[in-house]
Design an enzyme around this catalytic site. Sequence first.
Site, PDB file in Angstrom:
ATOM      1  CG  ASP A 110      -4.348  -1.697   0.079  1.00 25.59           C
ATOM      2  OD1 ASP A 110      -3.410  -2.334   0.592  1.00 25.59           O
ATOM      3  OD2 ASP A 110      -4.535  -0.489   0.301  1.00 25.59           O
ATOM      4  CB  SER A 144      -0.964  -0.045   1.191  1.00 20.88           C
ATOM      5  OG  SER A 144      -2.010   0.866   1.041  1.00 20.88           O
TER       6      SER A 144
END
Length: 313
Positions: free
Chosen positions: A184, A70
């Site tokens: 993600d 991320s």
Amino acid sequence: MLNWNLKGQVAKNAVASGPTEPTSTERPPQPKPKIALALGGGAARGWAHIGVLRALDEAGIEVGMIAGTSIGALVGGCYLAGKLDELETFARSLTMRRIAALLDLTIGGSGLLGGMRLTKRMQEHLQGLSIESLPKPFVAVAAELHTGHEVWIDGGSLITALRASYALPGIFEPVRSENRTLVDGALVNPVPVSVCRAYEQPLVVAVNLHYDLYGRSAVVKHKVGPIGPDTGARQTQNRIGVTGVMVQSFNIIQDRISRARLAGDPPDLALHPRVNEIGLSEFHRAGESIDRGYEETRANISAIQRMQQGCAR
């Protein structure tokens, strides 16, 4: 036989020329082993990774590899691309108004935000860069939406890899690449120590941004009361919005997964910047996050150096 004769002649010449200077038996100093960084996810709190890298550079501790999830992938990728200064300038310039200007709302898509405005900002500095062109190994962790597979992106477009790694489900549009739908990476590996281990890195330092958010994630017994006429009013007062609910729920998932994965595959050293007071969407508080990362790392420089010395023996 020829070699023996040559050696013998050399020995005779040495005797004839008199004693020679004694050779030193001291070993040359060994280079300190590099560290591998596992930079975890954490939305706005992830600006702390910038402070971590600043402190390591200041102390002369060389980074040999970065695995990021991320925003950890975003900061780590920019660092290896030599664009950390530009990223920090961008982060510190953010205000509530500038953040709003970067958000491109979508209707009927797979996420609330398209993410293209952010991509355009990255293209200003990272356009055309590939992961293979980086000076050190880099891996961005993503998750494959349809299969749940953990995906390690270690080649190809750097911008696409970063976008895929921070594509928070429901917020950002997923990234479609090579018949995969990527979101993600914090869904599967919030602090990617295991990636560094797979690349046979001898020293792994993890940066966990969730350590102090939920205490020990206790199990609590709770007795519910009846729903009364004032329940709606209380709910209105405590309303945090759809986006807030999604992000906070995702944050809890990250925390739980991080604890489980780090227990099974711990790093050699973990850094825990104290960023619990910074909201997940408060990207305008970059200065505070960066300072917390810097302070935490400076406090652990001696421990990192001792770890390097022990590995070099």
